[in-house]
Design an enzyme around this catalytic site. Structure first.
Site, PDB file in Angstrom:
ATOM      1  N   TYR A 144     -11.175 -32.927 -19.823  1.00 53.61           N
ATOM      2  CA  TYR A 144      -9.935 -33.594 -20.200  1.00 53.61           C
ATOM      3  C   TYR A 144      -9.581 -34.610 -19.116  1.00 53.61           C
ATOM      4  CZ  TYR A 144      -4.996 -34.305 -21.408  1.00 53.61           C
ATOM      5  OH  TYR A 144      -3.778 -34.859 -21.740  1.00 53.61           O
ATOM      6  N   ASP A 238     -13.079 -37.274 -11.686  1.00 50.93           N
ATOM      7  CA  ASP A 238     -11.679 -37.038 -12.015  1.00 50.93           C
ATOM      8  C   ASP A 238     -11.241 -35.783 -11.263  1.00 50.93           C
ATOM      9  OD1 ASP A 238      -9.214 -36.493 -13.004  1.00 50.93           O
ATOM     10  OD2 ASP A 238      -9.777 -36.538 -15.127  1.00 50.93           O
ATOM     11  N   LYS A 266      -1.515 -34.357  -9.894  1.00 51.88           N
ATOM     12  CA  LYS A 266      -1.042 -32.988  -9.613  1.00 51.88           C
ATOM     13  C   LYS A 266      -0.678 -32.740  -8.139  1.00 51.88           C
ATOM     14  CE  LYS A 266      -2.787 -31.282 -13.952  1.00 51.88           C
ATOM     15  NZ  LYS A 266      -3.907 -31.845 -14.680  1.00 51.88           N
TER      16      LYS A 266
HETATM   17  C1  PLP Z   1      -4.000 -32.942 -15.782  1.00 59.99           C
HETATM   18  C2  PLP Z   1      -5.220 -33.753 -15.838  1.00 59.99           C
HETATM   19  C3  PLP Z   1      -5.204 -35.102 -16.258  1.00 59.99           C
HETATM   20  C4  PLP Z   1      -3.982 -35.747 -16.832  1.00 59.99           C
HETATM   21  O1  PLP Z   1      -2.941 -35.804 -15.935  1.00 59.99           O
HETATM   22  P1  PLP Z   1      -1.433 -36.014 -16.497  1.00 59.99           P
HETATM   23  O2  PLP Z   1      -0.636 -36.163 -15.259  1.00 59.99           O
HETATM   24  O3  PLP Z   1      -1.136 -34.804 -17.297  1.00 59.99           O
HETATM   25  O4  PLP Z   1      -1.460 -37.244 -17.332  1.00 59.99           O
HETATM   26  C5  PLP Z   1      -6.358 -35.838 -16.149  1.00 59.99           C
HETATM   27  N1  PLP Z   1      -7.489 -35.288 -15.678  1.00 59.99           N
HETATM   28  C6  PLP Z   1      -7.553 -34.000 -15.290  1.00 59.99           C
HETATM   29  C7  PLP Z   1      -8.823 -33.457 -14.761  1.00 59.99           C
HETATM   30  C8  PLP Z   1      -6.426 -33.190 -15.374  1.00 59.99           C
HETATM   31  O5  PLP Z   1      -6.513 -31.907 -15.038  1.00 59.99           O
END
Ligand code: PLP
Length: 428
Positions: A144, A238, A266
């Site tokens: 994701y 990511d 995060k």
């Molecule tokens: C949470 C997450 C996202 C998206 O971040 P948001 O702040 O929710 O838009 C993208 N990549 C990874 C790996 C994530 O865990």
């Protein structure tokens, strides 16, 4: 434990918000029941509006590695807030947070701050396309990367939970530029490079936390690096979830493979909306205003948000053995969960990486999304409910990761283990 006000709050919220929530997985659809409405957090705990306390293994989806309402973070935020909430102009705070991040991720030269992980990865993809002059990207099933159009193809997290791997509203014309491969499958990625000469980038969660927790093999990451180098494509890690979480240096603390672009989110916001992308100067300078890849944000680098990030990262960088402490707790918890499952006769696959942990009710080891989808989600739902009833708040889906915070004490781990032993037996 009463659960009356939570229910009426959820009913009222259904009238205000689609599904009663503002981010799908919060609706508890895949585990059933009503989500507790949270009133406050305190260290390793959250309390709902009825005063029920829960040991929190969601920790704002990993962001709160220090636990809830850590004094240094809250105090710093209040102090900055009193000077004004937003200017839309440069501040020293942005530079300070950037220096902290770059001091850890030394192979990156520059950053750009944005307000969500979605934006960070969306911009990283645009940048990779702009730099290479190519359109296609390789993405892994079950990973994701936020909800931007190109990346909502066979995505994990909420998208996996709801069995809607590709969202409506994403034009096929966009999705066709996203090539899919199976996680940990080198041959599949090699095939894509054989078939397509216009691949701009591979984007990967080097520690996948959005299909449950699944780690990339070192040889797999090395092969991706090699394929990118030989074909003129960029490698994007990511690390929105894993950065400053799995280790100080995120997934990069577990591998020798260096990506071209890294995305953060995060943890770097300490609980407020900060995300970023970073790369070498030559790549970053393709962004506007120097280069021709456009990106902007009214609240990007917001002073209050960056203050929370600075306060959190200072503690993370400045506390010796912090990550070892977290990892030891994860090791203890996952070890005990494995034994509890075994004595209850449940087939469980369980893993941890630093303070991230995940488990599948699954007979076979899980190294990709197809295998993750074989898990017994009905059993997970029963287990989740049994844990919640005992005051343990786990992410409400089989396809999410658990997070241990520095405030998740040894006692809380002990309580969780005892709850899990009962819950495993109760939910056969
Ligand atoms: C949470 C997450 C996202 C998206 O971040 P948001 O702040 O929710 O838009 C993208 N990549 C990874 C790996 C994530 O865990």
């Amino acid at each position: 434990m009463t659960f009356i006000d939570n229910k009426s709050a959820f009913e009222a919220a259904q009238k205000l918000f689609t599904g009663g929530i503002n981010s799908p997985v919060r609706a508890f659809k895949s585990v059933g029941g009503t989500p507790p409405f949270i009133d406050r957090g305190e260290g390793g705990l959250v309390f709902d509006i009825e005063g029920n306390g829960y040991i929190d293994f969601v920790q704002s989806w990993g962001a709160l590695i220090l636990g809830h309402a850590r004094a240094e973070v809250i105090d710093a935020v209040i102090k900055t807030a009193k000077k004004g909430l937003s200017f839309g102009a440069p501040t020293l705070l942005e530079s300070e947070l950037a220096e902290l991040i770059l001091s850890v991720y030394g192979f990156l030269d520059k950053l750009r701050f944005v307000s969500s992980g979605t934006e960070a990865v969306m911009t990283a993809i645009r940048l990779a396309r702009g730099v290479t002059g190519r359109d296609k990207i390789v993405k892994f099933k079950g990973c994701y990367h936020g909800h931007s159009d190109s990346l909502l193809v066979e995505a994990g997290s909420g998208a996996a939970t709801f069995g809607a791997p590709s969202s409506l509203g994403v034009p096929n014309d966009f999705a066709k530029h996203t090539l899919l491969a199976e996680y940990n499958d080198v041959a599949g990625v090699r095939r894509l490079f054989d078939e397509h000469s216009d691949i701009a980038a591979i984007v990967i969660e080097p520690i996948a936390g959005n299909m449950g927790l699944v780690c990339a093999d070192e040889e797999f990451l090395r092969a991706l690096r090699d394929l990118c180098d030989r074909n003129g494509a960029l490698l994007i890690f990511d690390e929105v979830m894993s950065g400053f979480r799995a280790s100080l240096r995120g997934a990069c603390g577990f591998t020798d493979v260096l990506p071209d672009i890294v995305t953060f989110g995060k943890v770097i916001g300490g609980g407020l909306p900060v995300a970023a992308l970073g790369a070498k100067k030559e790549i970053m300078d393709a962004l506007s205003p120097i280069g021709k890849v456009y990106q902007a944000g009214t609240l990007s680098g917001n002073p209050v948000a960056t203050t929370a990030g600075i306060a959190a990262l200072k503690i993370l960088i400045g506390t010796p053995d912090l990550y070892e402490t977290l990892e030891n707790r994860a090791k203890r918890l996952t070890g005990a969960l494995a034994s509890a499952a075994e004595s209850a006769g449940a087939a469980l696959q369980i893993e941890y990486r630093g303070s991230m942990f995940g488990f599948f009710f699954n007979k076979k080891p899980v190294s990709n999304f197809a295998q993750a989808l074989q898990s017994d989600t009905a059993r997970f739902a029963r287990f989740h409910g049994a844990m919640l009833k005992r005051g343990v708040y786990l992410a409400p889906s089989q396809f999410e990761t658990g997070f241990i915070s520095l405030a998740t004490s040894d006692d809380m781990i002990k309580t969780t283990i005892a709850a899990a032993q009962e819950a495993m037996r109760e939910t056969v």
